[in-house]
Motif scaffolding. Structure first.
Motif, PDB file in Angstrom:
ATOM      1  N   ALA A 239      43.627  17.913  47.692  1.00  0.00           N
ATOM      2  CA  ALA A 239      44.296  19.156  47.295  1.00  0.00           C
ATOM      3  C   ALA A 239      44.530  19.218  45.789  1.00  0.00           C
ATOM      4  O   ALA A 239      44.590  20.303  45.213  1.00  0.00           O
ATOM      5  N   ARG A 240      44.628  18.062  45.148  1.00  0.00           N
ATOM      6  CA  ARG A 240      44.987  18.097  43.722  1.00  0.00           C
ATOM      7  C   ARG A 240      43.941  18.780  42.844  1.00  0.00           C
ATOM      8  O   ARG A 240      44.235  19.207  41.740  1.00  0.00           O
ATOM      9  N   TRP A 241      42.703  18.860  43.304  1.00  0.00           N
ATOM     10  CA  TRP A 241      41.674  19.535  42.486  1.00  0.00           C
ATOM     11  C   TRP A 241      41.686  21.039  42.690  1.00  0.00           C
ATOM     12  O   TRP A 241      41.045  21.766  41.952  1.00  0.00           O
ATOM     13  N   TRP A 242      42.377  21.498  43.706  1.00  0.00           N
ATOM     14  CA  TRP A 242      42.270  22.903  44.100  1.00  0.00           C
ATOM     15  C   TRP A 242      43.517  23.681  43.705  1.00  0.00           C
ATOM     16  O   TRP A 242      44.622  23.148  43.759  1.00  0.00           O
ATOM     17  N   SER A 243      43.335  24.933  43.357  1.00  0.00           N
ATOM     18  CA  SER A 243      44.487  25.818  43.175  1.00  0.00           C
ATOM     19  C   SER A 243      45.069  26.085  44.567  1.00  0.00           C
ATOM     20  O   SER A 243      44.366  25.910  45.570  1.00  0.00           O
ATOM     21  N   PRO A 244      46.320  26.517  44.656  1.00  0.00           N
ATOM     22  CA  PRO A 244      46.879  26.826  45.977  1.00  0.00           C
ATOM     23  C   PRO A 244      46.008  27.821  46.753  1.00  0.00           C
ATOM     24  O   PRO A 244      45.738  27.609  47.940  1.00  0.00           O
ATOM     25  N   ALA A 245      45.544  28.873  46.090  1.00  0.00           N
ATOM     26  CA  ALA A 245      44.702  29.855  46.791  1.00  0.00           C
ATOM     27  C   ALA A 245      43.372  29.226  47.182  1.00  0.00           C
ATOM     28  O   ALA A 245      42.813  29.523  48.245  1.00  0.00           O
TER      29      ALA A 245
END
Ligand code: AVJ
Ligand code: FE
Length: 443
Positions: A239-245
């Motif tokens: 998840a750390r590479w991704w924006s919340p959306a």
């Protein structure tokens, strides 16, 4: 400025050329059943795009520009993109492929009959520099690219002929991949957008000065090989590479690789226009959405360029302070500059086309793959909708991301480096990839 006569010849040639291309993707390639079928809920039936192009030409050239009587006002509603979402167009009483061809030909005969009398410097904004004719030509080319995306989504045997043999693209004096990976663009102003480019769209206007801090931008697009490293490193699972959306999209969609990819016996394969082939390591990655591009960039310790950063890297000439029309200068795109116009039905390896590099040494900004930028689609300061709000303005603020540079499927007539495309951040059927950028250390 071209004379009216030169413009008339350019317009007639452009109209003829785009129609050949449209037919090559429709009536020359597929039978009626395939043209009427909905190949994907994301796309129109191909026969809709074909008649929509003719109807747009009737509305803008026959009625608006030439002031002639309408031919088929009764079908306007069928081919109105806002009245009919793509997924519902298959249910409409559309013209058959034969009727669409006949209708388009009838519109075209009238347009050409009147073209001899067209005057481009009467002071009418619609006609100035041949604008509305250029708009209609570019419109059909854009639909041709959309039709190619429909071909890409279509299941079944390949129907589009590959140019033979796929010429190896020029890669310059050094082997591809040994050029500097990124360049530093010093802080300073540049001119973004255009004011005097006769066929530019409203959303490219007006030219305005933008000041940017120093930044670094990649000289080439991210390749499949690099993207595979991101995947192998668990890029889709952290998840750390991704924006919340983006993370939400990843969870909801279940996607873990670019569209049209499939793993088979330890090897990644891709389906490209009905042909299955190993994923070529050197090509720019294609068919990734904005969220995937964003996640890769963060994994790589970088970010996506803003739209202004992309355009400065593509157009600004630090020697003169001017913005160029194309990265290589103001000369119209040639085969040695960029992979455009459906000449090859695929991107060429990253870092090809040294002759197409920008003054900063950034390659392949134009052609090969559309490039996602970090910027939301909006009007420039001083924007004025022209000639209709539904081309650009109604999309401002709608959550669309700007894409730049055109793809292998985009026609040179829309390949100026000020051209702006936009799509939703979840879309993957378009021919889009990306390059990365990052902030520069304070000097
Ligand atoms: C600029 C590619 C987003 O296809 O929706 C075609 C172009 N506008 N018909 C689109 C367009 C009206 C547009 N894009
Ligand atoms: Fe359209």
């Amino acid at each position: 400025r071209p004379t009216d006569d030169q413009l008339r010849r350019r317009i007639a040639a452009g109209l003829g050329e785009v129609r050949v291309r449209s037919h090559g993707l429709t009536v020359d390639a597929l039978d009626d059943a395939e043209l009427l079928r909905q190949h994907s809920p994301l796309m129109s039936p191909l026969v809709w795009d074909l008649a929509h192009a003719g109807n747009y030409e009737e509305q803008w050239l026959i009625r608006a520009a030439q002031g002639q009587e309408a031919i088929r006002p009764d079908i306007d509603v069928l081919y109105d993109a806002f009245e009919n979402p793509r997924a519902r167009r298959v249910e409409l009483p559309l013209l058959s492929p034969g009727e669409a061809q006949e209708y388009n030909a009838r519109v075209r005969r009238r347009v050409l009959d009147h073209l001899d009398r067209a005057v481009f410097d009467s002071g009418a904004a619609l006609l100035d520099g041949g604008f509305v004719y250029g708009m209609v030509i570019q419109h059909e080319h854009q639909h041709d690219e959309t039709m190619l995306a429909t071909h890409q989504l279509r299941r079944g045997d390949p129907v589009l002929r590959e140019p033979a043999p796929p010429a190896p693209p020029p890669t310059g004096g050094q082997p591809a991949g040994t050029e500097a990976e990124e360049v530093r663009i010093p802080a300073g102003p540049f001119t973004m957008g255009v004011s005097d480019e006769p066929w530019a769209y409203d959303n490219e206007r007006p030219a305005h000065v933008v000041r940017l801090p120093a930044y670094h931008i990649d000289t080439a697009a991210v390749t499949n090989a690099r993207y595979l490293e991101f995947m192998a490193d668990g890029g889709y699972d952290q998840a750390r590479w991704w924006s919340p959306a983006g993370w939400e999209w990843r969870n909801r969609s279940g996607k873990r690789s670019p569209a049209f990819w499939r793993r088979d016996a330890g090897q990644w394969l891709r389906r490209r226009l009905g042909r299955v082939e190993p994923v070529p390591p050197d090509e720019p990655v294609q068919h990734v959405c904005f969220y995937e591009a964003e996640a890769y960039a963060r994994w790589a310790g970088k970010r996506l360029p803003t739209e202004a950063e992309w355009e400065k890297a593509a157009r600004h000439d630090p020697a003169t302070g001017r913005s160029r029309l194309y990265p290589w200068g103001d000369a119209e795109p040639g085969e040695h500059h960029a992979n455009l116009g459906q000449r090859l039905l695929r991107p060429t390896p990253a870092a090809a086309f040294p002759a197409g590099a920008s003054p900063y040494g950034v390659r392949q900004l134009v052609g090969d793959v559309w490039e996602w930028t970090a910027t939301d689609f909006a009007g420039y300061p001083g924007f004025r909708a022209f000639p209709y709000r539904e081309y650009s303005e109604v999309f401002f603020g709608g959550g669309y991301k700007v894409l730049r540079g055109g793809s292998w499927a985009s026609h040179p007539v829309s390949a100026r480096a000020s051209f702006r495309n936009w799509d939703l951040p979840i879309r993957r059927q378009i021919f889009a990839g990306f390059r990365c950028a990052r902030d520069a250390e304070a000097a």
